[in-house]
Design a protein around this motif. Sequence first.
Motif, PDB file in Angstrom:
ATOM      1  N   GLU A  78       3.115   9.885  -5.018  1.00  0.00           N
ATOM      2  CA  GLU A  78       3.303  11.219  -4.437  1.00  0.00           C
ATOM      3  C   GLU A  78       4.111  11.127  -3.143  1.00  0.00           C
ATOM      4  O   GLU A  78       5.041  11.895  -2.914  1.00  0.00           O
ATOM      5  CB  GLU A  78       1.938  11.886  -4.155  1.00  0.00           C
ATOM      6  N   LEU A  79       3.722  10.167  -2.330  1.00  0.00           N
ATOM      7  CA  LEU A  79       4.434   9.956  -1.064  1.00  0.00           C
ATOM      8  C   LEU A  79       5.884   9.542  -1.331  1.00  0.00           C
ATOM      9  O   LEU A  79       6.810   9.916  -0.608  1.00  0.00           O
ATOM     10  CB  LEU A  79       3.704   8.848  -0.279  1.00  0.00           C
ATOM     11  N   SER A 139       2.159   2.319  -5.691  1.00  0.00           N
ATOM     12  CA  SER A 139       0.816   2.664  -5.202  1.00  0.00           C
ATOM     13  C   SER A 139       0.717   4.037  -4.559  1.00  0.00           C
ATOM     14  O   SER A 139      -0.377   4.574  -4.432  1.00  0.00           O
ATOM     15  CB  SER A 139       0.277   1.604  -4.250  1.00  0.00           C
ATOM     16  N   SER A 140       1.824   4.613  -4.140  1.00  0.00           N
ATOM     17  CA  SER A 140       1.715   5.969  -3.587  1.00  0.00           C
ATOM     18  C   SER A 140       2.864   6.836  -4.124  1.00  0.00           C
ATOM     19  O   SER A 140       3.768   7.230  -3.378  1.00  0.00           O
ATOM     20  CB  SER A 140       1.722   5.934  -2.053  1.00  0.00           C
ATOM     21  N   ASP A 180       0.820  -1.221   0.000  1.00  0.00           N
ATOM     22  CA  ASP A 180       0.000   0.000   0.000  1.00  0.00           C
ATOM     23  C   ASP A 180       0.845   1.259   0.000  1.00  0.00           C
ATOM     24  O   ASP A 180       0.419   2.305  -0.443  1.00  0.00           O
ATOM     25  CB  ASP A 180      -0.942  -0.015   1.198  1.00  0.00           C
ATOM     26  N   GLU A 181       2.049   1.138   0.551  1.00  0.00           N
ATOM     27  CA  GLU A 181       2.959   2.270   0.538  1.00  0.00           C
ATOM     28  C   GLU A 181       4.124   1.870  -0.354  1.00  0.00           C
ATOM     29  O   GLU A 181       4.810   0.888  -0.052  1.00  0.00           O
ATOM     30  CB  GLU A 181       3.454   2.495   1.977  1.00  0.00           C
TER      31      GLU A 181
END
Length: 698
Positions: free
Chosen positions: A568-569, A565-566, A560-561
Amino acid sequence: MSSTRTRSICFECHSRCGVILEVNDGRLTTVKGDPDHPHSHGYTCPKGRAAAEMIYHPDRITTPLVKVGGKGGARFDATSWDNALDIIAERLLDSREKWGAESVVFGTGTTRGMAPYLNRFLTLFGSPNFMAPSNMSGGPIVLGSAATCGFGLVDPDFANSTCILLWAHNPEASWPGLYLHDLKEGLKAGAKLIVVDPRGTPLAKKADHWLKIRPGTDVALLLCFINVIIQNNLYDHEFVENWTTGFDKLKEHVSSYTPKRCAEITWLSADDIESAAIAFAGSSPASIGPGMGGVCQANDAFDLTRGLTILSAITGNLEARGGNLNCVPPTKKRSCYGPDYSAYLNLPREQAGKMLGLERFPLFGHIPIPCPPQVVWPAIETGTPYPVKAVGLFANNSVCAYPNSARVRTVLSKLDFLFAVDYYHTPTTELADVILPPAHWTERDEIEDLLMRNHVFAQVKALDPVPVCRDEKQIICDLARKMGLEGYWGSVRETLDYRLEPLGMTFEELKQIGHSAAPLTYRGYEKYGKFRTPSGKVELCAEYLAMLGIPALPEFREPDEGPASSPELFKEYPLILTTGGRNIVYYHSSHRNIASLKKRSPDPELQIHPQTARSLGVKDGEWVYLSSPRGRVEIRARYFSDINPGVVHAPHGYWYGVKDGWQRLNINMITNDEPLCPVTGSVPIKALLCRIEKFAKD
Ligand SMILES: Nc1nc2c(c(=O)[nH]1)N[C@H]1C(S)=C(S)[C@@H](COP(=O)(O)OP(=O)(O)OC[C@H]3O[C@@H](n4cnc5c(=O)[nH]c(N)nc54)[C@H](O)[C@@H]3O)O[C@H]1N2
Ligand SMILES: Nc1nc2c(c(=O)[nH]1)N[C@H]1C(S)=C(S)[C@@H](COP(=O)(O)OP(=O)(O)OC[C@H]3O[C@@H](n4cnc5c(=O)[nH]c(N)nc54)[C@H](O)[C@@H]3O)O[C@H]1N2
Ligand code: SF4
Ligand SMILES: [Mo]
């Protein structure tokens, strides 16, 4: 001077090595390896050898303690056993009266033997809530493999294997006493070695194939392995035809996981993936050693453990000599997590149905595992689905062990009543209303049959407990008596004899022989005509799971991280963080106060590629902050070339010896406790995002 030598087994880690305990004038002086032990063959590690330091440590809690000054108080006063147990009995009964028996939770950390006794206590008390970190440890393996083939994929037969696949598993650090002997025997006899690990552990670097995988992408790799094996016609046709269901669906499902696509996902090369898969399937027999950390700490832990079982099955290695065995200890249903104790299985249906986590993870109703801590927290925080008010923790440092430590600490502080049983003060016992001092493993009798293949071992008391510490089994017997729980055992001897009944043996008798083994069976399914699954076959495509809302085939999900999947983060936190690779000198957050161990590994060290470190201006050995979206911890950067430049590894369990160490050094301050694996409740602590920030520390 009186001297004794007692043969026992070490409980400082899961390996349970055979040891000889030398006691002089009532004091433990030496721990030596027992050369006759069938698994450890004389091996011991620094933790086991440090037992005397643990027993006589000045920090050891040697009297029951009660908190003074209410919840927020920081002082504990000594009290008698009688008074401490009276307080606990009164508070637990009071909680049951006001909120129902389910408002009381008993928890343990990683198994230190108390599961059967606590479960039986809870059953008689009426609570289905036995909490343990199984969801981030062995639970997902048991759930994934039992759902697929009816037993847990936990007994690789390395010694007789021609190819050994270690998937997220570094037994040199984590299970030396249990697996290393056989692993070495297998390798000596010429077995190939395949290691799937983002870090170049000594075993990985020795391997014929080391797949330096991007953390959290294991299911993609596994589906690709299966695809390559099917495409190259390397699967066991006879086994697949006679003993599996859903092969065609599986074949279709994995077909898109080509080496090329999988290489992009996993950061491996297509050739390396293909040649490792072919090496595994081309060797017979071949065994899989699934780690528990790497494999069971992911949002897709269930798919991963199902996938590993499918890999073993289609290559004909399930229950094969040299493959992965189906071992049952001689204690059978009375083994450590056996159904004879399980509060969930033994309570009346309505009460059992209240088990926390059951609604969210319906597979627990079919293959029971303890309540994941993360489903207990909301019951304490907000009373969802009902209030939990009182908790007892045996051998568990929740605050440091579980992800999102800040939350764990706040949650435990909110309880009406918390008691803890531990050798020493920890950031968790600090929150307790009552603390009880247990006897050390050298000071108690016990049996061990969990993960011991087909064996049960006698742990034999070698000396009297340091006054006034008490065997935890006795503590729980005493508490049961005070609370009027009829039907609980009256003494330690009774508990052990009960567990050994299936062997037709008492503890005194087992003690004489040290251990006992049930016969090993190979391909038991041929004898019984079935696997213990709904279809009687290995469920490659498990249609029955769909009824529980679980995909019938293992599916890859990006962590999920992460970069995919992320994104931007990922710009803010450009490094992938994996945590908790085992360190031979420590067990989780334990042993941190033991000088001989601490000096071998004094500080938490972040394994980071030198190129990455240099690009950030970070020197080898420099203290830095490691940050995630949840906060930051202090850690020493350590150059390590055998890791992808985009990945770093941080150990867990550091907290001791530094003011507020649980906040400053403990990696679980920056790990996450959500989202959980939708089937097993596993936590995503092996694939997160982080960044490094410089700071000056003198
Ligand atoms: N970030 C990160 N966190 C992780 C992991 C990871 O890989 N990464 N791994 C997780 C896993 S798999 C697990 S199982 C958990 C483990 O979590 P825990 O089992 O809670 O492990 P410990 O931190 O060792 O805490 C155990 C406590 O028990 C005490 N103790 C030791 N022996 C005994 C005994 O015989 N009786 C009593 N009463 N007390 C005893 C010790 O002093 C110690 O304070 O940690 C998890 N935490
Ligand atoms: N000394 C010591 N021994 C222990 C423990 C301890 O705390 N200390 N804890 C015990 C417990 S409770 C448990 S559950 C077991 C755990 O047992 P194992 O799971 O065998 O733990 P490790 O030996 O650390 O092996 C895990 C490996 O997975 C790798 N890894 C990390 N992330 C990933 C990933 O995303 N994918 C893949 N493929 N690999 C990854 C790590 O680099 C590490 O080398 O150890 C047990 N033994
Ligand atoms: S590996 Fe070490 S700590 Fe674990 S059981 Fe063996 S001697 Fe004890
Ligand atoms: Mo674990």
